[in-house]
Motif scaffolding. Structure first.
Motif, PDB file in Angstrom:
ATOM      1  N   TYR B 109     -18.069  27.606  56.876  1.00  0.00           N
ATOM      2  CA  TYR B 109     -18.812  26.837  55.880  1.00  0.00           C
ATOM      3  C   TYR B 109     -20.215  26.539  56.389  1.00  0.00           C
ATOM      4  O   TYR B 109     -21.205  26.762  55.693  1.00  0.00           O
ATOM      5  CB  TYR B 109     -18.095  25.528  55.528  1.00  0.00           C
ATOM      6  CG  TYR B 109     -18.973  24.590  54.732  1.00  0.00           C
ATOM      7  CD1 TYR B 109     -19.386  24.942  53.436  1.00  0.00           C
ATOM      8  CD2 TYR B 109     -19.440  23.396  55.263  1.00  0.00           C
ATOM      9  CE1 TYR B 109     -20.226  24.118  52.708  1.00  0.00           C
ATOM     10  CE2 TYR B 109     -20.282  22.560  54.538  1.00  0.00           C
ATOM     11  CZ  TYR B 109     -20.666  22.928  53.265  1.00  0.00           C
ATOM     12  OH  TYR B 109     -21.505  22.129  52.554  1.00  0.00           O
ATOM     13  N   GLN B 110     -20.307  26.035  57.617  1.00  0.00           N
ATOM     14  CA  GLN B 110     -21.624  25.656  58.130  1.00  0.00           C
ATOM     15  C   GLN B 110     -22.564  26.854  58.226  1.00  0.00           C
ATOM     16  O   GLN B 110     -23.730  26.754  57.849  1.00  0.00           O
ATOM     17  CB  GLN B 110     -21.462  24.980  59.490  1.00  0.00           C
ATOM     18  CG  GLN B 110     -20.819  23.611  59.321  1.00  0.00           C
ATOM     19  CD  GLN B 110     -20.779  22.822  60.607  1.00  0.00           C
ATOM     20  OE1 GLN B 110     -20.520  23.385  61.659  1.00  0.00           O
ATOM     21  NE2 GLN B 110     -21.041  21.541  60.529  1.00  0.00           N
ATOM     22  N   ARG B 113     -23.446  27.971  54.473  1.00  0.00           N
ATOM     23  CA  ARG B 113     -24.337  27.071  53.728  1.00  0.00           C
ATOM     24  C   ARG B 113     -25.708  26.991  54.401  1.00  0.00           C
ATOM     25  O   ARG B 113     -26.725  26.882  53.729  1.00  0.00           O
ATOM     26  CB  ARG B 113     -23.701  25.709  53.494  1.00  0.00           C
ATOM     27  CG  ARG B 113     -23.453  24.859  54.730  1.00  0.00           C
ATOM     28  CD  ARG B 113     -24.502  23.801  54.894  1.00  0.00           C
ATOM     29  NE  ARG B 113     -24.599  23.462  56.295  1.00  0.00           N
ATOM     30  CZ  ARG B 113     -23.983  22.430  56.873  1.00  0.00           C
ATOM     31  NH1 ARG B 113     -23.266  21.617  56.166  1.00  0.00           N
ATOM     32  NH2 ARG B 113     -24.125  22.212  58.157  1.00  0.00           N
ATOM     33  N   ASP B 114     -25.764  27.080  55.747  1.00  0.00           N
ATOM     34  CA  ASP B 114     -27.075  27.110  56.399  1.00  0.00           C
ATOM     35  C   ASP B 114     -27.865  28.334  55.937  1.00  0.00           C
ATOM     36  O   ASP B 114     -29.067  28.255  55.700  1.00  0.00           O
ATOM     37  CB  ASP B 114     -26.932  27.140  57.928  1.00  0.00           C
ATOM     38  CG  ASP B 114     -26.565  25.761  58.487  1.00  0.00           C
ATOM     39  OD1 ASP B 114     -26.550  24.792  57.703  1.00  0.00           O
ATOM     40  OD2 ASP B 114     -26.287  25.665  59.698  1.00  0.00           O
ATOM     41  N   TYR B 117     -29.197  27.457  52.543  1.00  0.00           N
ATOM     42  CA  TYR B 117     -30.318  26.501  52.606  1.00  0.00           C
ATOM     43  C   TYR B 117     -31.563  27.144  53.212  1.00  0.00           C
ATOM     44  O   TYR B 117     -32.684  26.758  52.906  1.00  0.00           O
ATOM     45  CB  TYR B 117     -29.940  25.279  53.459  1.00  0.00           C
ATOM     46  CG  TYR B 117     -28.847  24.410  52.882  1.00  0.00           C
ATOM     47  CD1 TYR B 117     -28.526  24.456  51.519  1.00  0.00           C
ATOM     48  CD2 TYR B 117     -28.141  23.528  53.687  1.00  0.00           C
ATOM     49  CE1 TYR B 117     -27.527  23.659  51.005  1.00  0.00           C
ATOM     50  CE2 TYR B 117     -27.131  22.723  53.174  1.00  0.00           C
ATOM     51  CZ  TYR B 117     -26.822  22.795  51.837  1.00  0.00           C
ATOM     52  OH  TYR B 117     -25.834  21.999  51.336  1.00  0.00           O
ATOM     53  N   ASP B 118     -31.367  28.101  54.096  1.00  0.00           N
ATOM     54  CA  ASP B 118     -32.511  28.709  54.768  1.00  0.00           C
ATOM     55  C   ASP B 118     -33.114  29.875  53.984  1.00  0.00           C
ATOM     56  O   ASP B 118     -34.058  30.506  54.450  1.00  0.00           O
ATOM     57  CB  ASP B 118     -32.112  29.180  56.171  1.00  0.00           C
ATOM     58  CG  ASP B 118     -31.807  27.988  57.081  1.00  0.00           C
ATOM     59  OD1 ASP B 118     -32.311  26.897  56.789  1.00  0.00           O
ATOM     60  OD2 ASP B 118     -31.049  28.164  58.059  1.00  0.00           O
ATOM     61  N   GLU B 197     -14.911  19.259  51.197  1.00  0.00           N
ATOM     62  CA  GLU B 197     -14.944  17.918  51.771  1.00  0.00           C
ATOM     63  C   GLU B 197     -13.630  17.576  52.478  1.00  0.00           C
ATOM     64  O   GLU B 197     -13.627  16.960  53.550  1.00  0.00           O
ATOM     65  CB  GLU B 197     -15.284  16.881  50.699  1.00  0.00           C
ATOM     66  CG  GLU B 197     -16.783  16.856  50.432  1.00  0.00           C
ATOM     67  CD  GLU B 197     -17.186  16.020  49.226  1.00  0.00           C
ATOM     68  OE1 GLU B 197     -16.307  15.335  48.657  1.00  0.00           O
ATOM     69  OE2 GLU B 197     -18.368  16.067  48.864  1.00  0.00           O
ATOM     70  N   MET B 200     -13.696  19.440  55.729  1.00  0.00           N
ATOM     71  CA  MET B 200     -14.607  18.833  56.695  1.00  0.00           C
ATOM     72  C   MET B 200     -14.007  17.565  57.272  1.00  0.00           C
ATOM     73  O   MET B 200     -14.145  17.272  58.455  1.00  0.00           O
ATOM     74  CB  MET B 200     -15.954  18.533  56.044  1.00  0.00           C
ATOM     75  CG  MET B 200     -16.768  19.791  55.791  1.00  0.00           C
ATOM     76  SD  MET B 200     -18.533  19.468  55.819  1.00  0.00           S
ATOM     77  CE  MET B 200     -18.752  18.681  54.259  1.00  0.00           C
TER      78      MET B 200
END
Ligand SMILES: Nc1ncnc2c1ncn2[C@@H]1O[C@H](COP(=O)(O)OP(=O)(O)OP(=O)(O)O)[C@@H](O)[C@H]1O
Ligand SMILES: [Mg+2]
Lengths: 250, 238
Positions: B109-110, B113-114, B117-118, B197, B200
Motif C-alpha cells: 500500500y505504502q 500510494r507513494d 502521490y508522486d 484502514e 493499517m
C-alpha cells in the motif's frame, strides 16, 4: 527576486497591515508573479483592508486535521497529503494572489504531530509561490516561536516613536538568533516631518530602507472601509512600493 | 483471493456496462508519449478546467491484486476529456488497478500510494483527501493548449506504478461523464478505504481485539484481512 518570504513585523498599530495590503496591491499588478499573502495576525484586519472573506482559516484546517488524527488516521504521508488538500481549500484567490488567514487558535492542546505537519505544509505552500508576504502579529511572539519558519526578510515597520523603534530592534535581535543570514530593514511610517527620519537613523543600528509619509488617502480608505486594491498612487503607496523594490519583493 | 476482489469486480462491471452503452474510449499507455513531469501550482485564473473540485463529486480508488483481472497499459475514459468539455468543472473518478505479487500488503500500500502521490505533471495540479477518498485537480490553460489530455495522466500512472518492484501491470479508468456515474463507484471506494484502514490498523497497533474494533465488519467480510490478522498475531505470539 524570486522565492522570497517576507514578514512584516513591528509594534502594535504602527502600520503592518497597511504595508502588507499595499504589498498585495503592488503584487497584484505584477501579473506573472504568483504571490501568497498570509494574514498571521489572529486579530485580523488584512482581509478587511483588502475586502476579502476567506471561507476557511488555517485554524479550521488544523481542527479538521486533528479530527482525522482522532479518528485514528495516523499515516504521515496520508495526513500530509490531506493537509495540502485542506490548505488549498483555505486559499482565497484574487488573480495572481492567494490569501491565507491563520485565524484564531482556540483548542491549543498537544498535537505536536499536527503542528509539525502544518509548519511543513505552509513552508511547502510558500515554496510553490514566487513570493510570500506575511502580516505578522504585533510584537516578538511569532518571531520567537518561529511561527513563520523560514523567512528571508523581516520588514520592520515602526512609527517615529522611540518605543516603536525599540520593538523593531528587539525583533531584529530575536530574528538574528533564530534564523541565519536573513535580511532585515526598517520602514518608518506616518512621518510628518522628514527630520524625524534623520534622528532615527542616527539613533538605531537598524538599516533604514525608507519612510512613509502620513497620508490622508490611507486614513480615508480605512475610515470608509474601501479595498486597498483600489488605492491610487498616493504618496504612502509610492514610498511603500519603493521600499519593496529596494528589498527585491516587487 | 485478494483484498479488493469485490471492488475490482464492481469496477469491471461498471466498465463492461459502459462499454455496452458505447461510452468508453480506450488508450494504450505504451503508445502514449510522456508528459513532462513537474510539480505545478495552478491558480484559478490560469485554470482551464477543474476535475472533482469540492463543489462536485470525486473519487480516487487504488486497488491491487495478485489475480489477472488487470489489463496492463489500458487507459479507459468514460465521459468527456479535459479539452472536450465546455464546462469549467467536471465530476471525476480515478481508478488505478495494479496487478503483481504483493507479499506484504502494508508495504505494498505504502509503495503504491507513494507512487500515485508522486506522479506530478506539468500544468496539472492535484490535491488528494485520502480519508474521504476524494481528489481535486486543475488543468492549466497552457497545458490544454499544449495538448494535455487524461491519456497522458493515465500513462504517467502506469509508468510510475510499474516502477514499484512488486507491480507487473497497471490499468487505469477515468470517469467524467456524470455525478451519477462517479457515484456508482463510491461504494467500492468507501469499502476499499475501510479495508486499507483496517489493514493499517492491524500493522500499526498490533492489537487484535476484534470485539472492540471498529473495522470488525470489514474483516469479517474480507478473507484476506483475516489471513493478515492471523499472520501478524502469529508473529506477535512468537
Ligand atoms: N501612512 C499612514 N498615513 C495615515 N494613516 C496611517 C498610515 N499608516 C497607517 N495608518 C493608519 O494607522 C492605523 C493602524 O494601521 P495598521 O492597522 O496598518 O497597523 P498594524 O500595525 O497592522 O496594527 P495592529 O498591530 O493592530 O495589527 C490604521 O487606522 C491606518 O489607517
Ligand atoms: Mg495589523
Amino acid at each position: 527576486m524570486r522565492d522570497m518570504i517576507l514578514a512584516v513585523c513591528g509594534k502594535g498599530g504602527v502600520g503592518k497591515t497597511t504595508v502588507t495590503a499595499v504589498a498585495a496591491r503592488e503584487l497584484c499588478r505584477l501579473k506573472s508573479t504568483k504571490a501568497l499573502v498570509v494574514d498571521a495576525d489572529p486579530g485580523g484586519g488584512l482581509e478587511m483592508a483588502l475586502s476579502i472573506k476567506p471561507n476557511k482559516t488555517l485554524n479550521d484546517v488544523r481542527k479538521e486535521l486533528i479530527e482525522e488524527v482522532k479518528e485514528g488516521k495516523r499515516d504521515e504521508r496520508d495526513l500530509a497529503v490531506s493537509l495540502d488538500y485542506l490548505l488549498a481549500e483555505a486559499l482565497t484567490e484574487v488573480g495572481n494572489l492567494a490569501f491565507l488567514s491563520i485565524g484564531r487558535p482556540e483548542d491549543e492542546g498537544c498535537y505536536c504531530k499536527v503542528n509539525v505537519l502544518l509548519k511543513d505544509a505552509i513552508a511547502g505552500l510558500a515554496g510553490r509561490f514566487d513570493v510570500t508576504v506575511i502580516d505578522a502579529e504585533a510584537g516578538i511572539e511569532q518571531v520567537n516561536r518561529r511561527v513563520m519558519g523560514e523567512v528571508d526578510y523581516v520588514l520592520l515597520v515602526s512609527d517615529t516613536s522611540t518605543k516603536g523603534i525599540r520593538v523593531g530592534e528587539t525583533i531584529k535581535q530575536v530574528a538574528d538568533r533564530m534564523v541565519k543570514g536573513e535580511g532585515a530593514g526598517l520602514l518608518i511610517n506616518r512621518v510628518l516631518d522628514e527630520r524625524a527620519v534623520d534622528l532615527i537613523k542616527a539613533s538605531t543600528f537598524l538599516e533604514v530602507i525608507g519612510w512613509i509619509p502620513e497620508d490622508d488617502t490611507i486614513r480615508r480608505f480605512d475610515e470608509e472601509d474601501k479595498s486597498f486594491f483600489d488605492l491610487p498612487d498616493c504618496p504612502a503607496v509610492v514610498s511603500i512600493r519603493n521600499a519593496f523594490e529596494k528589498v527585491g519583493l516587487v | 483471493m485478494g483484498l479488493f476482489d469485490e471492488q475490482l469486480t464492481e469496477v469491471k462491471r461498471f466498465l463492461s456496462e459502459a462499454r455496452r452503452a458505447g461510452g468508453v474510449r480506450e488508450f494504450r499507455a505504451f503508445s502514449t508519449p510522456a508528459w513532462p513531469a513537474e510539480s505545478s501550482l495552478v491558480l484559478e485564473e490560469d485554470t482551464a478546467i477543474e476535475l472533482g473540485n469540492p463543489q462536485t463529486v470525486s473519487l480516487s480508488l487504488l486497488l491491487w491484486t495478485g489475480g489477472h483481472a488487470v489489463e496492463d497499459g489500458l487507459i479507459s475514459l468514460v465521459g468527456p476529456d479535459v479539452g472536450e468539455s465546455g464546462e469549467l468543472s467536471l465530476p471525476f473518478a480515478q481508478v488505478l488497478m495494479v496487478r503483481g505479487s504483493f507479499e506484504d500488503e502494508y508495504e505494498s500500500y505504502q509503495a503504491l500510494r507513494d507512487a500515485v502521490y508522486d506522479t506530478r505533471l506539468s500544468g496539472f495540479m492535484v490535491r488528494t483527501r485520502p480519508s474521504k477518498h476524494s481528489l481535486w485537480c486543475r488543468v492549466a490553460r497552457e497545458a490544454l493548449e499544449q495538448g494535455f489530455s487524461l491519456r497522458y495522466l493515465g500513462a504517467a500512472f502506469v509508468k510510475r506504478l510499474k516502477e514499484v518492484p512488486s507491480a507487473s501491470g497497471v490499468e487505469v479508468l477515468f470517469v467524467t461523464s456524470s455525478l451519477d456515474d462517479v457515484e456508482r463507484l463510491s461504494g467500492a471506494a468507501a469499502e476499499a478505504r475501510r479495508i486499507i484502514e483496517a489493514m493499517m490498523k492491524m500493522y500499526e497497533e498490533k492489537s487484535f481485539d476484534c470485539e472492540t474494533c471498529e473495522y470488525r465488519d470489514v474483516c469479517d467480510g474480507v478473507m484476506e484481512l483475516k489471513k493478515i490478522r492471523e499472520k501478524l498475531a502469529g508473529e506477535k505470539a512468537v
